[in-house]
Design a protein around this motif. Structure first.
Motif, short mmCIF file in Angstrom:
data_model
loop_
_atom_site.label_atom_id
_atom_site.label_comp_id
_atom_site.label_asym_id
_atom_site.label_seq_id
_atom_site.Cartn_x
_atom_site.Cartn_y
_atom_site.Cartn_z
N TYR A 138 12.28 -9.26 5.12
CA TYR A 138 12.05 -9.46 3.68
C TYR A 138 11.85 -8.13 2.97
O TYR A 138 12.32 -7.93 1.85
CB TYR A 138 10.81 -10.34 3.52
N ILE A 139 11.19 -7.20 3.64
CA ILE A 139 10.85 -5.94 2.99
C ILE A 139 12.10 -5.19 2.52
O ILE A 139 12.05 -4.40 1.57
CB ILE A 139 9.97 -5.06 3.91
N CYS A 140 13.24 -5.44 3.14
CA CYS A 140 14.46 -4.73 2.74
C CYS A 140 14.95 -5.16 1.37
O CYS A 140 15.90 -4.57 0.84
CB CYS A 140 15.55 -4.91 3.79
N ASN A 189 11.45 0.82 6.02
CA ASN A 189 10.14 1.27 5.54
C ASN A 189 10.28 1.78 4.10
O ASN A 189 11.01 2.73 3.87
CB ASN A 189 9.59 2.40 6.39
N PRO A 190 9.57 1.16 3.14
CA PRO A 190 9.65 1.64 1.76
C PRO A 190 9.29 3.12 1.67
O PRO A 190 8.50 3.63 2.45
CB PRO A 190 8.61 0.78 1.03
N ARG A 191 9.91 3.78 0.68
CA ARG A 191 9.62 5.20 0.46
C ARG A 191 8.54 5.34 -0.59
O ARG A 191 8.37 4.48 -1.45
CB ARG A 191 10.87 5.90 -0.07
N GLU A 224 5.97 -10.10 7.32
CA GLU A 224 6.95 -9.24 6.67
C GLU A 224 6.43 -7.86 6.30
O GLU A 224 7.20 -6.99 5.90
CB GLU A 224 7.53 -9.94 5.43
N SER A 225 5.12 -7.65 6.41
CA SER A 225 4.58 -6.32 6.12
C SER A 225 5.21 -5.30 7.07
O SER A 225 5.30 -5.54 8.27
CB SER A 225 3.06 -6.32 6.32
N CYS A 226 5.65 -4.17 6.52
CA CYS A 226 6.31 -3.19 7.39
C CYS A 226 5.29 -2.41 8.20
O CYS A 226 5.63 -1.73 9.15
CB CYS A 226 7.19 -2.24 6.58
N GLY A 227 4.01 -2.48 7.79
CA GLY A 227 2.96 -1.87 8.59
C GLY A 227 2.61 -0.43 8.27
O GLY A 227 1.78 0.17 8.93
N GLN A 228 3.25 0.14 7.25
CA GLN A 228 2.99 1.55 6.94
C GLN A 228 1.62 1.80 6.34
O GLN A 228 1.02 2.85 6.57
CB GLN A 228 4.01 2.06 5.92
N CYS A 229 1.15 0.87 5.47
CA CYS A 229 -0.15 1.12 4.81
C CYS A 229 -1.20 0.17 5.38
O CYS A 229 -0.96 -1.02 5.49
CB CYS A 229 -0.10 0.90 3.30
N SER A 230 -2.37 0.73 5.67
CA SER A 230 -3.39 -0.12 6.29
C SER A 230 -3.86 -1.28 5.41
O SER A 230 -4.06 -2.36 5.93
CB SER A 230 -4.58 0.69 6.82
N PRO A 231 -4.05 -1.11 4.10
CA PRO A 231 -4.52 -2.27 3.34
C PRO A 231 -3.57 -3.46 3.47
O PRO A 231 -4.01 -4.60 3.60
CB PRO A 231 -4.55 -1.76 1.89
N CYS A 232 -2.27 -3.19 3.47
CA CYS A 232 -1.29 -4.28 3.58
C CYS A 232 -1.22 -4.79 5.01
O CYS A 232 -1.32 -5.98 5.27
CB CYS A 232 0.07 -3.79 3.09
N ARG A 233 -1.07 -3.88 5.95
CA ARG A 233 -0.92 -4.29 7.36
C ARG A 233 -2.13 -5.08 7.84
O ARG A 233 -2.02 -6.17 8.38
CB ARG A 233 -0.72 -3.05 8.24
N ASN A 246 -3.16 -0.63 -3.90
CA ASN A 246 -3.50 0.44 -2.96
C ASN A 246 -2.44 0.67 -1.88
O ASN A 246 -2.77 1.11 -0.78
CB ASN A 246 -4.84 0.11 -2.27
N THR A 247 -1.21 0.34 -2.20
CA THR A 247 -0.19 0.43 -1.15
C THR A 247 1.05 1.18 -1.66
O THR A 247 1.21 1.41 -2.85
CB THR A 247 0.24 -0.98 -0.70
N ILE A 248 1.92 1.52 -0.71
CA ILE A 248 3.14 2.26 -1.05
C ILE A 248 4.08 1.41 -1.89
O ILE A 248 4.65 1.86 -2.86
CB ILE A 248 3.87 2.72 0.24
N CYS A 249 4.25 0.17 -1.51
CA CYS A 249 5.22 -0.67 -2.21
C CYS A 249 4.51 -1.93 -2.71
O CYS A 249 3.39 -2.23 -2.33
CB CYS A 249 6.40 -1.02 -1.30
N PRO A 250 5.17 -2.69 -3.58
CA PRO A 250 4.49 -3.86 -4.16
C PRO A 250 4.37 -5.07 -3.23
O PRO A 250 3.88 -6.10 -3.66
CB PRO A 250 5.38 -4.22 -5.37
N LEU A 251 4.80 -4.96 -1.97
CA LEU A 251 4.60 -6.13 -1.10
C LEU A 251 3.12 -6.44 -0.96
O LEU A 251 2.72 -7.59 -0.88
CB LEU A 251 5.23 -5.93 0.29
N GLY A 252 2.32 -5.40 -0.96
CA GLY A 252 0.88 -5.62 -0.87
C GLY A 252 0.39 -6.48 -2.02
O GLY A 252 -0.34 -7.47 -1.81
N ASP A 253 0.80 -6.14 -3.25
CA ASP A 253 0.41 -6.95 -4.42
C ASP A 253 0.94 -8.37 -4.28
O ASP A 253 0.25 -9.34 -4.59
CB ASP A 253 1.00 -6.36 -5.71
S1 SF4 Z 1 2.71 -2.33 1.06
FE1 SF4 Z 1 2.90 -0.69 2.62
S2 SF4 Z 1 2.72 -1.76 4.61
FE2 SF4 Z 1 3.08 -3.31 3.04
S3 SF4 Z 1 5.29 -3.57 3.12
FE3 SF4 Z 1 4.90 -2.08 1.47
S4 SF4 Z 1 5.05 -0.08 2.48
FE4 SF4 Z 1 4.89 -1.62 4.10
#
Ligand code: SF4
Ligand SMILES: Cc1cc2nc3c(=O)[nH]c(=O)nc-3n(C[C@H](O)[C@H](O)[C@H](O)COP(=O)(O)O)c2cc1C
Ligand code: FES
Lengths: 449, 168
Positions: A169-171, A187-189, A353-362, A398-405
């Motif tokens: 999904y993250i793609c 992995n989102p940039r 579906e979290s890519c795992g890069q940011c701890s709050p999301c993962r 608090n994350t790199i991409c909006p999947l966290g939100d």
């Molecule tokens: S918020 Fe961070 S861990 Fe979650 S999917 Fe986006 S880049 Fe990956």
């Protein structure tokens, strides 16, 4: 009947072939743009149209296009986002499967506007047969001189290719998509730089949703002003809505933006009302990431006005009493559905579906799934509701991409509107295994100040 | 069948396709074709990607093996362990769940007699729950190879299983 600009021809026999599509007026926008307009004039029409991105965020497309950097001697790219993985959303698939040349035409006209000479369609790997449909359409477009070198004798060159994901999904997030398109993990940039400056292979890139690119066809054909006459306020044009859940007529509908939600939900032209004569409990109007709204806020806003199918009206009241148009994935729940279970289900989706890069999301998505499961299976405690609230609050923003939100919002909205249902699960663990809470009690709203 | 039983080499048609796909990207950017090429490899070499197959793909594409491994392990459609000949990917996300996806999963589990992620003793079937496949209005549904089976019922799944069993 509302006007249809994108899918009015889907039922013409053979429309998936070049010959029939062309006979039905296809590829006119390419002829018009390449032969009679400069690229900037095309961008200007898109600006005038008021078209907003159909992938979820609703950002004005013309403005996005004008941000594209144009350094000398560096190629620019247009990438079509056909990853469509937001739960509740299946509109892009419909368009590509039924009328593939429409997207190909939109890609040519849009690539011309952006000065791209190579463009890519990135489609989710699960839609493999649709990829083959698109490849066939593209081959036909090449064979008929609409792709390749010196298109229609205008000197414009364009190569168009399709590539695919493989289940992630993250793609769909545009920078993850670009990573994936470069043959890497999705992995989102970090942004900035934005894709408009450094995108595919660090070159300036525009990423647009399938439906956004398709909408450029009628905009160029009829002019941006004509397009902007449809709709309401800043929600111009038509929108594909994929409707699912407990309704009589699930499917993909093209609506004029601004029709009442009530009409969309209950008229026979669209969803046809709630299935089996049940009552409406709640609605997630824009794909799983947007806030759920309880039945009494679906057709009316908190101010008591009719709620409309538009960006503004669906978000009226902010997250306190509104939601979002999002991707147009319209999910309907009847009185038998359990909000806790549904929230847990979505939480599982985001954890997966979290890519795992940011701890709050993962970590946060995993915790939310666990706590929700605990409540749903009758092992919850009252503090768990506050814990959930706390976790979602710490993810958002608090994350790199909006999947966290996107993972946080559904949980927040469910607690906000259905707290009693969570409490009921905790107080009646046994009962909650066999029975559903039913409809949320009508609340009296204090108007937002 | 595992990939060690056969010589790891793309068929001539697949090799041609692989070359074409790599050519769709600018000079030096052919790594972009990796995801599609892994799909092709998985299909040809027994439905999963063994490390030998991944090494072979790396060699064909002139990549480091690690570049292939990291991609193969990120995406849910690639299998790095053997699976059944037929894999049922049953969507279990929200919209499908409210249309009975869970019941469908339970039925498949009973019917095949194997848990999620496992393969039947005859090597024919595996199943797993997957996330939204973009068919939410046609729920419940599952993906089988390149096709979607929609508006499913336990009876339709039984029929499908019988059909597949009778296919050679
Ligand atoms: S918020 Fe961070 S861990 Fe979650 S999917 Fe986006 S880049 Fe990956
Ligand atoms: C987690 C996540 C998933 C997304 N999935 C999609 C998708 O499947 N399709 C899509 O068009 N946009 C998706 N988006 C939005 C894209 O990032 C991007 O905004 C969009 O492709 C821009 O196109 P538009 O301006 O035409 O809408 C997603 C965003 C996020 C954060
Ligand atoms: S939820 Fe099952 S296909 Fe979308």
């Amino acid at each position: 009947m509302g006007r249809k600009l994108l899918i009015d021809k889907v039922n013409v026999p053979g429309i998936e072939t070049y010959d029939v599509y062309r006979k039905e007026g296809g590829y006119r926008s390419v002829e018009k743009a390449l032969k009679t307009m400069t690229p900037d004039e095309v961008v200007e029409e898109v600006k005038k149209s008021g078209l907003r991105g159909r992938g979820g965020a609703g950002f004005p497309t013309g403005m996005k296009w004008s941000f594209l950097a144009k350094p000398e001697g560096i190629p620019r790219y247009l990438v079509c986002n056909a990853d469509e993985s937001e739960p509740g959303t299946f509109k892009d698939r419909y368009l590509m499967e039924k009328i593939p040349h429409f997207l190909v035409e939109g890609m040519i006209t849009s690539s011309y506007a952006l000065g791209a000479n190579t463009s890519y369609i990135y489609i989710r790997g699960e839609y493999m047969w649709v990829l083959h449909i698109l490849e066939k359409a593209i081959a036909e477009a090449y064979a008929n001189g609409f792709l390749g070198k010196n298109i229609l004798g205008t000197g414009y060159n364009l190569d168009l290719h399709v590539t695919c994901g493989a289940g992630a999904y993250i793609c769909g997030e545009e920078t993850a998509l670009l990573e994936s398109l470069e043959g890497k993990r999705g992995n989102p940039r970090m942004k900035p730089p934005f894709p408009a400056v450094k995108g595919l292979w660090q070159s300036p890139t525009v990423v647009n949703n399938v439906e956004t690119i398709a909408a450029v066809v009628p905009i160029v054909n009829d002019g941006g002003e004509e397009y902007a006459k449809i709709g309401i306020g800043k929600s111009t044009g038509t929108k594909l809505i994929s409707a699912c859940g407990n309704i009589n007529k699930p499917g993909v509908y093209e609506i004029e933006l601004g029709i009442p939600v009530e009409e969309f939900l209950y008229s026979d032209e669209y969803c046809g009302g709630i299935k089996n004569g049940k009552k409406l409990k709640a609605c997630v109007p824009g794909g799983s990431s947007v806030p759920i709204i309880p039945h009494f806020l679906v057709c009316k806003t908190a101010k008591g006005e009719d709620r409309l199918m538009s960006y503004e009206s669906l978000s009226d009241g902010g997250f306190a009493t509104g939601s979002m148009l999002g991707s147009g994935g319209f999910i309907v729940y009847d009185e038998d559905q359990c909000v806790v279970r549904n929230t847990w289900n979505f939480a599982r989706f985001y954890r997966h579906e979290s890519c795992g890069q940011c701890s709050p999301c993962r970590e946060g998505t995993g915790w939310m799934e666990k706590v929700l499961y605990k409540i749903e299976t009758g092992h919850g405690q009252m503090e768990d509701i506050d814990l959930l609230w706390d976790i979602q609050r710490r993810i958002e923003g608090n994350t790199i991409c909006p999947l966290g939100d996107a993972a946080a919002w559904p949980v927040a909205a469910a607690i906000r509107h259905f707290r009693e249902e969570f409490e009921w699960h905790i107080k009646n663990p046994q009962l909650a295994q066999t029975k559903n809470y039913g409809l949320v009690a009508e609340k009296v709203f204090e108007m937002a100040q | 069948m595992t990939s060690t039983d056969q010589k790891i080499e793309f068929s001539p048609e697949n090799m041609q396709l692989v070359k074409r796909l790599m050519g769709e990207y600018p000079e030096g950017k052919h790594k972009s074709a990796l995801l599609r090429i892994l799909h092709i490899a998985q299909r040809q070499f027994g439905g999963w990607l063994s490390s030998d197959v991944m090494d072979y793909v790396a060699e064909v594409m002139n990549l480091k093996p690690i570049e292939v491994y990291e991609v193969a392990t990120f995406y849910s459609m690639y299998f790095t362990k053997p699976t059944g000949k037929y894999v049922f990917d049953v969507c279990h996300t929200g919209p499908c769940a409210i249309e009975g996806a869970e019941k469908l999963c339970n039925h498949i589990e009973k019917r095949l007699g194997v848990k999620e992620g496992e393969t039947t003793a005859d090597g024919m079937f595996s199943w797993r729950g997957v996330e939204c496949l973009g068919a939410c209005g046609y729920a419940p549904m599952l993906q089988l190879g390149d096709s979607f089976r929609e508006f499913l019922t336990p009876e339709k799944v039984d029929q499908l299983i019988e059909e597949l069993k009778n296919k050679v």
